[in-house]
Design a protein around this motif. Sequence first.
Motif, mmCIF file in Angstrom:
data_model
loop_
_atom_site.group_PDB
_atom_site.id
_atom_site.type_symbol
_atom_site.label_atom_id
_atom_site.label_comp_id
_atom_site.label_asym_id
_atom_site.label_seq_id
_atom_site.Cartn_x
_atom_site.Cartn_y
_atom_site.Cartn_z
ATOM 1 N N THR A 271 -25.848 -1.681 -38.351
ATOM 2 C CA THR A 271 -25.694 -0.350 -38.933
ATOM 3 C C THR A 271 -25.991 0.754 -37.953
ATOM 4 O O THR A 271 -25.896 1.924 -38.304
ATOM 5 N N GLU A 272 -26.323 0.421 -36.696
ATOM 6 C CA GLU A 272 -26.581 1.479 -35.739
ATOM 7 C C GLU A 272 -25.323 2.294 -35.445
ATOM 8 O O GLU A 272 -25.390 3.384 -34.894
ATOM 9 N N SER A 273 -24.155 1.760 -35.802
ATOM 10 C CA SER A 273 -22.911 2.499 -35.595
ATOM 11 C C SER A 273 -22.776 3.657 -36.579
ATOM 12 O O SER A 273 -21.885 4.471 -36.450
ATOM 13 N N TYR A 274 -23.643 3.692 -37.590
ATOM 14 C CA TYR A 274 -23.474 4.661 -38.651
ATOM 15 C C TYR A 274 -24.691 5.572 -38.746
ATOM 16 O O TYR A 274 -25.826 5.161 -38.507
ATOM 17 N N GLY B 259 -24.653 -8.430 -51.770
ATOM 18 C CA GLY B 259 -24.493 -7.397 -50.760
ATOM 19 C C GLY B 259 -24.186 -6.051 -51.374
ATOM 20 O O GLY B 259 -24.159 -5.888 -52.604
ATOM 21 N N ARG B 260 -23.925 -5.094 -50.504
ATOM 22 C CA ARG B 260 -23.625 -3.733 -50.946
ATOM 23 C C ARG B 260 -22.339 -3.248 -50.285
ATOM 24 O O ARG B 260 -21.930 -3.762 -49.239
ATOM 25 N N ASN C 140 -26.904 -6.355 -42.817
ATOM 26 C CA ASN C 140 -26.035 -6.942 -41.803
ATOM 27 C C ASN C 140 -24.574 -6.823 -42.234
ATOM 28 O O ASN C 140 -24.224 -7.132 -43.378
ATOM 29 N N GLY C 141 -23.732 -6.388 -41.320
ATOM 30 C CA GLY C 141 -22.325 -6.199 -41.642
ATOM 31 C C GLY C 141 -21.619 -7.506 -41.939
ATOM 32 O O GLY C 141 -21.747 -8.486 -41.207
ATOM 33 N N MET C 142 -20.865 -7.536 -43.027
ATOM 34 C CA MET C 142 -20.060 -8.703 -43.388
ATOM 35 C C MET C 142 -18.577 -8.455 -43.108
ATOM 36 O O MET C 142 -17.856 -9.356 -42.704
ATOM 37 N N GLY D 174 -9.997 -14.405 -34.260
ATOM 38 C CA GLY D 174 -9.897 -15.234 -35.454
ATOM 39 C C GLY D 174 -11.154 -16.009 -35.757
ATOM 40 O O GLY D 174 -11.225 -16.711 -36.769
ATOM 41 N N GLN D 175 -12.157 -15.890 -34.903
ATOM 42 C CA GLN D 175 -13.428 -16.576 -35.117
ATOM 43 C C GLN D 175 -14.535 -15.544 -35.331
ATOM 44 O O GLN D 175 -14.387 -14.379 -35.000
ATOM 45 N N GLY D 176 -15.650 -15.999 -35.876
ATOM 46 C CA GLY D 176 -16.758 -15.095 -36.166
ATOM 47 C C GLY D 176 -16.784 -14.697 -37.620
ATOM 48 O O GLY D 176 -15.770 -14.708 -38.317
ATOM 49 N N SER D 177 -17.960 -14.322 -38.112
ATOM 50 C CA SER D 177 -18.152 -14.097 -39.547
ATOM 51 C C SER D 177 -17.692 -12.727 -40.019
ATOM 52 O O SER D 177 -17.346 -12.545 -41.187
ATOM 53 N N PHE D 178 -17.674 -11.722 -39.141
ATOM 54 C CA PHE D 178 -17.287 -10.369 -39.553
ATOM 55 C C PHE D 178 -15.767 -10.278 -39.652
ATOM 56 O O PHE D 178 -15.041 -10.665 -38.729
#
Length: 745
Positions: free
Chosen positions: A41-44, A193-194, A244-246, A289-293
């Motif tokens: 969330t540091e991007s925001y 989550g939110r 944590n970003g999803m 194509g990989q990774g959770s986000f």
Amino acid sequence: MAGKRCSRLSALQVALIVLLIILTVVCVSLIVVFVTRKTDTESYKCFVFLPDQGPYLIGVGRADCTGPPAEIPLMGYANPQQTAAGIHTRLFSRAFIIDDGSRRVVFVTADVGMISQRLRLEVLQALKEKYGDLYRQDNVVLSGTHTHCGPAGYFQYTLFMLTSKGYIKASMEPLVNGIVKSIDIAHSNMKQGRIYRHRGELGDSSLNRSPHSYLNNPEKERQRYKSNTDKQVLVLKFTDLDGNGMGMISWFAVHAVSMNYTNRMVSSDNMGYASYLLEKDKNPGELPGQGSFVAGFSSSNLGDVTPNTRGPYCVNTGLPCDYLNSSCPVGGTKMCQAFGPGDDMFDSTRIIGHNIYLKAKRKYVLYIITGPIQSAHQWVNMTDVTVKINDTHTVSTCKPALGHSFGAGTIDGGGDLNFTQGAVEGDPFWDGIRDTLLGPPSNQTKECHHPKPILLSTGEMNWPLPWHPQIVDVQIITIGSVAVIAVPGEMTTMSGRRLREAVKEELESVDTFSNTEVVIAGLSNVYTHYITTYEEYQVQRYEGASTIYGPHTLTAYLSKYRELAKAIAQDRVSELPVGPEPPFFTKNLFNLMGAAAVDRKPINTSFGDVLEQVLPLYRQGDVVSVTFVAGNPRHSGDISDKTFVTVEIYENRTETWKVVYNDASWETRFHWLKGPGRQNNATVEWHIPPSAPVGSYRIRHFGHYKELKDLRPIIKPYEGSSDVFTVMSSYYYHSQNLPVHDHNS
């Protein structure tokens, strides 16, 4: 008296000091929590929390849906010569599931030209087999990004099959499997989550390609808006309870046609590149194509919006095109082309995609989404909708038909014949050919579509199957204060504005909905070409000529979506009629694609051998190229989760090769060349980024070839590798400083 005043002031001061101390403690605590917490969330800049809101259950998923990157027509420009011949970037389906504890919705944005009715029906069928009634036509939205560089062949209506060489199972299966798999992944990793939202504006990334049509809208209406395109970007951000970003969904109205009609590589275009960049940020060290986000960038009311921001000009003279009909004195509409903002289509794709990505990533104040989830859906016979517009007048939709200006194409890809945009009269030559081959349109259809001169009366053509759909989906999902309108086509800028206002008005007619954010998800569920305003339709440029249900198409949609919004607002969705189910054709689906031929190779070579080798030394910013003896990529079948290309770096510490790029990477290009005598080549390019580490590299190619054994076709895998080469930050190194290549295996 003075003493009492001082006493009161002192009490007030004490209260203010205490309040200030409390606020300071709260702020410091929040800062400590956000700084020390492991989040993205540091991007925001800021969150606005409402502590009484329970969390949603959220799942995100992504899966490959690329399909065969050879010989299959590409969907979008309707250019029969534009068949697939390699991969620029792979295509992905991205799914988002939101559950409020009692209701659930699914939103999918897929790197395809549009969602066809057949594709949606097959996906829903597969979901029913897996999940029963959990995922249905009313709570699942499928939206296409509108890339014009994905494999075609996934339609069941004759017009689309004719321009796509039929119904191609090899195209359909990867799309169905990829979309379903993305939903499977989202379903399996759901967690509390939110959701946060933000709306901003993005300039310098879109241009109205039919400004003459737009100007026909009422001046009073146009004066309410700053631009003739929608610049707004809506972002939904998903996090777990720890922040944590999803994932993220972003909607922006622009055509995904930065890659033009000369391109023959499968490509996700500008929207796909935006996803690529954000997922690369959020999934560091992972391959595409990989990774959770999961970052989904979705289409909106893009009907008259091009990313080619330098605008149209005559490519043979350099002069401006004719304003009214977008044609040139010599060469007609084909010579009138829009370009930009880059030096070529790859550069333009990069610039527009990067702009969209930056807008979604930038620091914002994010507002938390609260409230229940709802979904409303109907099937509607769009050939027979009557709307009462006042006490004395009603208007109706028509059987589908395409006008003469449909044949002209647009400034993003003009037609080859002598049609022009803005035609309000027929052409005796083409009308005569049509009447001879297909039969003339009925007087009723001509009258209904006026002032459109009908080129193809598709609603009266049913052989071997209907040419256009009659039954379409209308659908709205609401996630708290956000309403997503799933639109089965390409709405123009002003059409989208009118629809958003209508839905917002209905939702906010009750206290449950206030400050509602309404967004259009275009190219959803079934494709019905364009949706212009009544006023734009009168001009009969390409968009109006492609509004297939007649001049009152938008009026009908406004009525239907108002009904859905009203049902949601009053919590009476269960009372909505389901409507007539669309057909699922099992007979007369035709396929004009022959089987891929047996592969041949030059004498004294094997598949995977290198025909043109790499150089020994490159520097950052160079392009590495290597050509292999190749088989037809169609022989590789469903290529999901596989790759035709890897770029590998040698790790001295582990003495192993590590894959750093594959054919889903922006930095690679996989060109397949169908050669004479069925001797095919594959050229792999790696555009070395400035950030590439200095070291030893190799490029590998994987594929399959077909041969005959005892007169029976056999498919076999093969692979090939380039020589090892060195990437340096500069050529100015003494030769003795170059690494020694003794690790070719």
